[in-house]
Write a protein that holds these residues in place. Sequence first.
Motif, PDB file in Angstrom:
ATOM      1  N   SER A 118       0.693  -1.244  -0.032  1.00  0.00           N
ATOM      2  CA  SER A 118      -0.209   0.040   0.490  1.00  0.00           C
ATOM      3  C   SER A 118       0.341   1.628   0.028  1.00  0.00           C
ATOM      4  O   SER A 118       1.689   1.520   0.547  1.00  0.00           O
ATOM      5  CB  SER A 118      -0.755  -0.054   1.240  1.00  0.00           C
ATOM      6  OG  SER A 118      -0.375   0.193   2.320  1.00  0.00           O
ATOM      7  N   VAL A 119       0.250   2.183  -0.575  1.00  0.00           N
ATOM      8  CA  VAL A 119       0.688   3.423  -0.437  1.00  0.00           C
ATOM      9  C   VAL A 119       1.022   3.905   1.551  1.00  0.00           C
ATOM     10  O   VAL A 119       2.371   4.256   1.595  1.00  0.00           O
ATOM     11  CB  VAL A 119       0.313   4.893  -1.221  1.00  0.00           C
ATOM     12  CG1 VAL A 119       0.953   5.943  -1.260  1.00  0.00           C
ATOM     13  CG2 VAL A 119      -0.268   4.413  -1.911  1.00  0.00           C
ATOM     14  N   ALA A 120       0.642   3.612   1.775  1.00  0.00           N
ATOM     15  CA  ALA A 120       0.634   4.247   3.839  1.00  0.00           C
ATOM     16  C   ALA A 120       1.790   3.039   4.258  1.00  0.00           C
ATOM     17  O   ALA A 120       3.057   3.717   4.745  1.00  0.00           O
ATOM     18  CB  ALA A 120      -0.715   3.324   4.120  1.00  0.00           C
ATOM     19  N   ASP A 121       2.037   1.622   3.537  1.00  0.00           N
ATOM     20  CA  ASP A 121       2.944   0.925   4.113  1.00  0.00           C
ATOM     21  C   ASP A 121       4.919   1.309   3.298  1.00  0.00           C
ATOM     22  O   ASP A 121       5.613   1.407   3.445  1.00  0.00           O
ATOM     23  CB  ASP A 121       2.871  -0.627   3.598  1.00  0.00           C
ATOM     24  CG  ASP A 121       1.760  -0.470   4.931  1.00  0.00           C
ATOM     25  OD1 ASP A 121       1.770  -0.605   5.738  1.00  0.00           O
ATOM     26  OD2 ASP A 121       1.161  -2.035   4.053  1.00  0.00           O
ATOM     27  N   ALA A 122       4.172   2.205   2.187  1.00  0.00           N
ATOM     28  CA  ALA A 122       5.358   2.469   1.411  1.00  0.00           C
ATOM     29  C   ALA A 122       6.655   3.300   1.750  1.00  0.00           C
ATOM     30  O   ALA A 122       7.894   3.184   1.947  1.00  0.00           O
ATOM     31  CB  ALA A 122       5.552   2.915   0.140  1.00  0.00           C
ATOM     32  N   ALA A 123       6.655   3.761   3.039  1.00  0.00           N
ATOM     33  CA  ALA A 123       7.593   4.464   3.562  1.00  0.00           C
ATOM     34  C   ALA A 123       8.500   3.858   4.012  1.00  0.00           C
ATOM     35  O   ALA A 123       9.846   4.784   4.454  1.00  0.00           O
ATOM     36  CB  ALA A 123       7.093   5.812   3.744  1.00  0.00           C
ATOM     37  N   ALA A 124       7.200   3.015   5.024  1.00  0.00           N
ATOM     38  CA  ALA A 124       9.147   2.162   6.173  1.00  0.00           C
ATOM     39  C   ALA A 124       9.386   1.208   5.143  1.00  0.00           C
ATOM     40  O   ALA A 124      10.181   0.273   6.130  1.00  0.00           O
ATOM     41  CB  ALA A 124       7.715   2.194   6.914  1.00  0.00           C
ATOM     42  N   ALA A 125       9.384   1.191   4.213  1.00  0.00           N
ATOM     43  CA  ALA A 125       9.862  -0.617   3.367  1.00  0.00           C
ATOM     44  C   ALA A 125      11.087  -0.259   3.573  1.00  0.00           C
ATOM     45  O   ALA A 125      11.703   0.365   2.852  1.00  0.00           O
ATOM     46  CB  ALA A 125       8.831  -0.790   2.045  1.00  0.00           C
ATOM     47  N   ALA A 126      12.037  -1.139   4.008  1.00  0.00           N
ATOM     48  CA  ALA A 126      13.550  -0.761   3.400  1.00  0.00           C
ATOM     49  C   ALA A 126      14.038  -1.312   2.092  1.00  0.00           C
ATOM     50  O   ALA A 126      14.964  -0.277   1.711  1.00  0.00           O
ATOM     51  CB  ALA A 126      13.688  -2.291   4.446  1.00  0.00           C
ATOM     52  N   GLN A 127      12.477  -1.891   1.793  1.00  0.00           N
ATOM     53  CA  GLN A 127      13.253  -2.596  -0.234  1.00  0.00           C
ATOM     54  C   GLN A 127      13.414  -1.011  -1.153  1.00  0.00           C
ATOM     55  O   GLN A 127      13.631  -1.271  -2.820  1.00  0.00           O
ATOM     56  CB  GLN A 127      12.459  -3.547  -1.259  1.00  0.00           C
ATOM     57  CG  GLN A 127      11.423  -3.538  -0.708  1.00  0.00           C
ATOM     58  CD  GLN A 127       9.995  -3.856   0.439  1.00  0.00           C
ATOM     59  OE1 GLN A 127      10.470  -3.433   1.450  1.00  0.00           O
ATOM     60  NE2 GLN A 127       9.395  -4.996   0.037  1.00  0.00           N
ATOM     61  N   LEU A 128      12.816   0.172  -0.368  1.00  0.00           N
ATOM     62  CA  LEU A 128      12.485   1.143  -1.578  1.00  0.00           C
ATOM     63  C   LEU A 128      13.702   2.370  -1.081  1.00  0.00           C
ATOM     64  O   LEU A 128      14.446   2.513   0.221  1.00  0.00           O
ATOM     65  CB  LEU A 128      11.633   1.962  -1.208  1.00  0.00           C
ATOM     66  CG  LEU A 128      10.361   0.930  -1.492  1.00  0.00           C
ATOM     67  CD1 LEU A 128       8.702   2.221  -1.232  1.00  0.00           C
ATOM     68  CD2 LEU A 128      10.167   0.757  -3.266  1.00  0.00           C
ATOM     69  N   PRO A 129      14.348   3.201  -1.913  1.00  0.00           N
ATOM     70  CA  PRO A 129      15.457   4.454  -1.579  1.00  0.00           C
ATOM     71  C   PRO A 129      14.647   5.134  -0.275  1.00  0.00           C
ATOM     72  O   PRO A 129      13.735   4.979   0.176  1.00  0.00           O
ATOM     73  CB  PRO A 129      15.447   4.374  -3.164  1.00  0.00           C
ATOM     74  CG  PRO A 129      15.367   3.750  -3.951  1.00  0.00           C
ATOM     75  CD  PRO A 129      14.165   3.281  -3.710  1.00  0.00           C
ATOM     76  N   GLU A 130      15.937   5.232   0.553  1.00  0.00           N
ATOM     77  CA  GLU A 130      16.169   6.577   1.419  1.00  0.00           C
ATOM     78  C   GLU A 130      15.136   7.434   0.531  1.00  0.00           C
ATOM     79  O   GLU A 130      14.326   9.059   0.942  1.00  0.00           O
ATOM     80  CB  GLU A 130      16.859   6.808   2.020  1.00  0.00           C
ATOM     81  CG  GLU A 130      17.487   5.559   2.949  1.00  0.00           C
ATOM     82  CD  GLU A 130      18.472   5.711   3.575  1.00  0.00           C
ATOM     83  OE1 GLU A 130      19.412   7.412   3.622  1.00  0.00           O
ATOM     84  OE2 GLU A 130      19.456   4.969   4.021  1.00  0.00           O
ATOM     85  N   ARG A 131      15.728   7.899  -0.718  1.00  0.00           N
ATOM     86  CA  ARG A 131      15.394   9.525  -1.223  1.00  0.00           C
ATOM     87  C   ARG A 131      14.068   9.373  -2.616  1.00  0.00           C
ATOM     88  O   ARG A 131      15.353   8.230  -3.517  1.00  0.00           O
ATOM     89  CB  ARG A 131      16.313  10.653  -1.345  1.00  0.00           C
ATOM     90  CG  ARG A 131      16.991  11.045   0.174  1.00  0.00           C
ATOM     91  CD  ARG A 131      17.853  12.327  -0.239  1.00  0.00           C
ATOM     92  NE  ARG A 131      17.274  13.302  -0.618  1.00  0.00           N
ATOM     93  CZ  ARG A 131      17.545  14.035  -0.634  1.00  0.00           C
ATOM     94  NH1 ARG A 131      19.319  14.516  -0.284  1.00  0.00           N
ATOM     95  NH2 ARG A 131      16.788  15.651  -0.878  1.00  0.00           N
ATOM     96  N   PHE A 132      13.308  10.133  -2.316  1.00  0.00           N
ATOM     97  CA  PHE A 132      13.007  10.133  -4.412  1.00  0.00           C
ATOM     98  C   PHE A 132      12.727  11.455  -4.873  1.00  0.00           C
ATOM     99  O   PHE A 132      13.026  12.680  -3.767  1.00  0.00           O
ATOM    100  CB  PHE A 132      12.094   9.160  -4.327  1.00  0.00           C
ATOM    101  CG  PHE A 132      11.453   8.151  -4.788  1.00  0.00           C
ATOM    102  CD1 PHE A 132      11.977   7.198  -5.618  1.00  0.00           C
ATOM    103  CD2 PHE A 132      11.246   7.248  -3.399  1.00  0.00           C
ATOM    104  CE1 PHE A 132      11.544   6.065  -5.635  1.00  0.00           C
ATOM    105  CE2 PHE A 132      11.322   5.874  -3.474  1.00  0.00           C
ATOM    106  CZ  PHE A 132      11.741   4.891  -4.410  1.00  0.00           C
ATOM    107  N   ASP A 133      13.440  11.456  -6.183  1.00  0.00           N
ATOM    108  CA  ASP A 133      13.200  12.799  -6.538  1.00  0.00           C
ATOM    109  C   ASP A 133      12.128  13.593  -6.768  1.00  0.00           C
ATOM    110  O   ASP A 133      11.848  14.029  -7.173  1.00  0.00           O
ATOM    111  CB  ASP A 133      13.876  13.215  -8.206  1.00  0.00           C
ATOM    112  CG  ASP A 133      15.501  12.895  -7.985  1.00  0.00           C
ATOM    113  OD1 ASP A 133      16.350  13.689  -7.732  1.00  0.00           O
ATOM    114  OD2 ASP A 133      16.144  10.948  -8.529  1.00  0.00           O
ATOM    115  N   ILE A 134      11.595  12.610  -7.582  1.00  0.00           N
ATOM    116  CA  ILE A 134       9.984  13.074  -8.081  1.00  0.00           C
ATOM    117  C   ILE A 134       8.947  11.432  -6.757  1.00  0.00           C
ATOM    118  O   ILE A 134       9.105  10.805  -7.726  1.00  0.00           O
ATOM    119  CB  ILE A 134       9.540  13.187  -9.515  1.00  0.00           C
ATOM    120  CG1 ILE A 134      10.572  14.391 -10.088  1.00  0.00           C
ATOM    121  CG2 ILE A 134       8.402  12.908 -10.118  1.00  0.00           C
ATOM    122  CD1 ILE A 134      10.379  14.214 -11.692  1.00  0.00           C
TER     123      ILE A 134
END
Length: 274
Positions: A118-134
């Motif tokens: 979910s979008v709500a869970d994405a911020a804490a997901a370890a498999q995603l980068p710490e920063r995004f540009d867009i």
Amino acid sequence: MLAELRPGQSIELLQELHILTREGRLNQDSRRKLKQVYHLYQFIEPLLAEVSQGGHVPLLADHGAGKSYLGFILYDLFFKQLGRGEIYGIEWRAELVQRSRELAAQLGFERMRFFDMSVADAAAAAQLPERFDIVTALHACDTATDDAIAFGLQKQARAMVLVPCCQAEVAACLRQSKALALSRTPLAELWRHPIHTRELGSQITNVLRCLHLEASGYQVTVTELVGWEHSLKNELILARWTGTKKRSAAERLGAILEEFGLRHSLSARFGLTT
């Protein structure tokens, strides 16, 4: 080549997305869908070009990706030629995520990633980068757009491109306090009837989102995505990071929540303390 298509665009991709028929034709529904995605691309492409300067590797998160029409078109028209950067499609329906992974592999779109969450869970997901540009969110329903904004703030996004959909939360809060509001102010007539509650709730929601973004350091532009004949959920919110956090925006945000009896229930969602 069809006049609607861009030079170098993958015919195979458009056929797999069912925008083109196997004979290479467009029907009216596909033409409308393609126009909407192209129009959104016109807003996103300059942002991508800007963040890609100096050899920077652009990272884009597409929330509520669905079948990833937007992500695939962005990759095909921009990332493929750029030769660097990644797109992360975030979608809670596992079958759509799997289909997108298979299509990316089939087309050789190596720098596309898809995640079942979910979008709500994405911020804490370890498999995603710490920063995004867009960060993009095209028709992310109800509070998923707010979750996408929270994600963008946490990931220090340089830009967010949002097309909200189905804003129900504020309308529900307005309904709960309707009797009290009617006794307190004649303005409550604006949401006395259910259809007006829904419409006003949608309007207030997007106004609060814009103020939240301005209070968080973004310059905000609001426009329509395409003509109203194509989509009723048509409001496009474009936010660019400036670093200037507007105190007046935070104050007006609090005042609107107070005026509509929403402060207790919605302050945290929009970054305010109760």
